[in-house]
Write an enzyme that holds these catalytic residues in place. Structure first.
Site, PDB file in Angstrom:
ATOM      1  N   ARG A 143       0.817  -1.225   0.000  1.00 11.33           N
ATOM      2  CA  ARG A 143       0.000   0.000   0.000  1.00 11.33           C
ATOM      3  C   ARG A 143       0.849   1.273   0.000  1.00 11.33           C
ATOM      4  O   ARG A 143       0.435   2.303  -0.546  1.00 11.33           O
ATOM      5  CB  ARG A 143      -0.932  -0.004   1.216  1.00 11.33           C
ATOM      6  CG  ARG A 143      -2.009   1.087   1.192  1.00 11.33           C
ATOM      7  CD  ARG A 143      -3.010   0.870   2.318  1.00 11.33           C
ATOM      8  NE  ARG A 143      -4.134   1.797   2.250  1.00 11.33           N
ATOM      9  CZ  ARG A 143      -4.345   2.796   3.118  1.00 11.33           C
ATOM     10  NH1 ARG A 143      -3.491   2.984   4.118  1.00 11.33           N
ATOM     11  NH2 ARG A 143      -5.394   3.586   2.989  1.00 11.33           N
ATOM     12  N   ILE A 169      -7.467   7.615  -0.755  1.00 14.62           N
ATOM     13  CA  ILE A 169      -7.357   6.158  -0.809  1.00 14.62           C
ATOM     14  C   ILE A 169      -8.113   5.626   0.403  1.00 14.62           C
ATOM     15  O   ILE A 169      -7.923   6.094   1.526  1.00 14.62           O
ATOM     16  CB  ILE A 169      -5.877   5.709  -0.813  1.00 14.62           C
ATOM     17  CG1 ILE A 169      -5.768   4.179  -0.797  1.00 14.62           C
ATOM     18  CG2 ILE A 169      -5.112   6.294   0.359  1.00 14.62           C
ATOM     19  CD1 ILE A 169      -4.321   3.686  -0.919  1.00 14.62           C
ATOM     20  N   SER A 170      -9.005   4.674   0.177  1.00 16.33           N
ATOM     21  CA  SER A 170      -9.873   4.183   1.248  1.00 16.33           C
ATOM     22  C   SER A 170      -9.083   3.453   2.327  1.00 16.33           C
ATOM     23  O   SER A 170      -7.974   2.957   2.099  1.00 16.33           O
ATOM     24  CB  SER A 170     -10.943   3.248   0.676  1.00 16.33           C
ATOM     25  OG  SER A 170     -11.774   3.922  -0.233  1.00 16.33           O
ATOM     26  N   LYS A 171      -9.664   3.381   3.511  1.00 18.21           N
ATOM     27  CA  LYS A 171      -9.051   2.643   4.607  1.00 18.21           C
ATOM     28  C   LYS A 171      -8.904   1.168   4.224  1.00 18.21           C
ATOM     29  O   LYS A 171      -9.772   0.616   3.542  1.00 18.21           O
ATOM     30  CB  LYS A 171      -9.900   2.754   5.871  1.00 18.21           C
ATOM     31  CG  LYS A 171     -10.061   4.152   6.408  1.00 18.21           C
ATOM     32  CD  LYS A 171     -10.625   4.155   7.816  1.00 18.21           C
ATOM     33  CE  LYS A 171     -12.005   3.541   7.895  1.00 18.21           C
ATOM     34  NZ  LYS A 171     -12.571   3.639   9.267  1.00 18.21           N
ATOM     35  N   PHE A 314     -17.359   8.430   1.992  1.00 18.78           N
ATOM     36  CA  PHE A 314     -16.616   8.442   0.734  1.00 18.78           C
ATOM     37  C   PHE A 314     -16.737   9.814   0.082  1.00 18.78           C
ATOM     38  O   PHE A 314     -17.639  10.597   0.402  1.00 18.78           O
ATOM     39  CB  PHE A 314     -17.163   7.380  -0.227  1.00 18.78           C
ATOM     40  CG  PHE A 314     -16.684   5.984   0.035  1.00 18.78           C
ATOM     41  CD1 PHE A 314     -15.705   5.407  -0.757  1.00 18.78           C
ATOM     42  CD2 PHE A 314     -17.220   5.233   1.070  1.00 18.78           C
ATOM     43  CE1 PHE A 314     -15.270   4.117  -0.522  1.00 18.78           C
ATOM     44  CE2 PHE A 314     -16.796   3.941   1.316  1.00 18.78           C
ATOM     45  CZ  PHE A 314     -15.813   3.378   0.517  1.00 18.78           C
TER      46      PHE A 314
END
EC number: 2.1.1.77
Length: 322
Positions: A143, A169-171, A314
């Site tokens: 990541r 960038i999402s968790k 989001f």
């Protein structure tokens, strides 16, 4: 004429038998320094090997002795027992490596180590992610390669991080949760992702599905995702620059669709591109401003079943390209 000068001319035999002159001035100081140096050498021989090396004494002209001086040790690399041995060719000395570690290099190595990602995976497992394929994919994808260097130290924390252009960038926990819901234990053939962003979620999906199609509407992010994915040499990801709300009718139907942005509803075009038996996972906004992770299953050609799951947050799902 003084008596001293009277003795010199002529010289008598008794005058030639003079006692040797005693050292005076700087010669005496040199001899004293030489004695002190020899004492230090004797003490150093009895001291542990970790003591500073001594430069051998040098003879001065006229029989004097220069004082031996301790060799100046590097402040960042104090000698250690056995440090006098030569390091292997091409490598750093052991003392230098242990006494002055390169913090930045150590941090980079820690980020890329499997141990760090495994700790992240253990947290995901503890939070309820159970699909071994998803856990293996999260463990395999680095990541930190998808975020700015200044944020690399936070790459494996369970946090959303900015990637520019008002996107994130999402968790990791959200990425794993959405992919697990979309897969539902099935072997996925074709998956559509809406919102490529930096490319991280597409990379994880590529280890769960045979083919991954991903759409990004922001051109700089589309280019960045290509650069991020290139070193990984992922052969089964197809990136597209376009409007995600329209989808990819030419590549439909899809076994799963993952939407990484929140709209007030799920676009009809995407529901139509879902295969029968397929699953769509998306955050859906409500009038109050809250967002709920929503699962949509296509159970028949004209029938879909919806389930509302977790509270999430989001970026908004927008039309068009920029």
């Amino acid at each position: 004429m003084s008596g001293e000068r009277a003795k010199r001319f002529p010289l008598a035999l008794e005058d030639l038998k003079r006692e040797p002159r005693k050292p005076e001035g700087r010669v005496a100081e040199r001899q004293a320094a030489g004695d002190a140096a020899r004492q230090r050498l004797t003490a150093a021989a009895a001291a542990p090997a970790a003591a500073s090396p001594i430069v051998p004494e040098r003879r001065a002209p006229h029989g004097g002795v220069f004082a031996a001086k301790p060799a100046r040790a590097k402040q960042h690399a104090p000698a250690a027992p056995g440090a006098a041995k030569r390091a292997p060719q091409g490598g750093a000395k052991q003392g230098d490596r242990s006494a002055a570690p390169n913090v930045a290099l150590s941090g980079a190595l820690a980020l890329t180590s499997e141990r760090v990602r495994e700790r992240m995976v253990e947290r995901l497992r503890a939070n309820g992610v159970a699909d071994p394929r998803v856990l293996a994919a999260m463990s395999a994808v680095p990541r930190h390669m998808f975020v700015d260097p200044g944020l690399a130290a936070q790459a494996y924390e369970d946090a959303a991080l900015p990637i520019g252009h008002q996107q994130t960038i999402s968790k990791p926990s959200v990425v794993a949760r959405m992919i697990e819901l979309a897969a539902a234990g099935r072997a996925l053939e074709r998956v559509l992702e809406i919102g490529t962003g930096c490319g991280y979620q597409a990379a994880v999906l590529s280890r769960v599905a045979r083919d991954v199609y991903s759409i990004e509407r922001v051109k700089p992010l589309y280019e960045r995702a290509k650069l991020n994915l290139r070193p990984l040499r992922v052969p089964n990801i197809r990136l597209h620059y376009g409007d995600g709300r329209v989808g990819l009718p030419a590549a439909a139907p899809f076994d799963a669709i993952v939407i990484a942005a929140a709209g007030l509803d799920v676009p009809r075009a995407l529901l139509e591109q879902l295969a029968i038996g397929g699953r769509l996972v998306a955050p859906v906004g409500e009038q109050a401003g809250e967002q709920v992770l929503t699962l949509v299953e296509r159970v028949a050609p004209a029938q879909w079943r919806e389930s509302r799951l977790d509270r999430v947050f989001f970026v908004p799902l927008k039309s068009g390209v920029i």
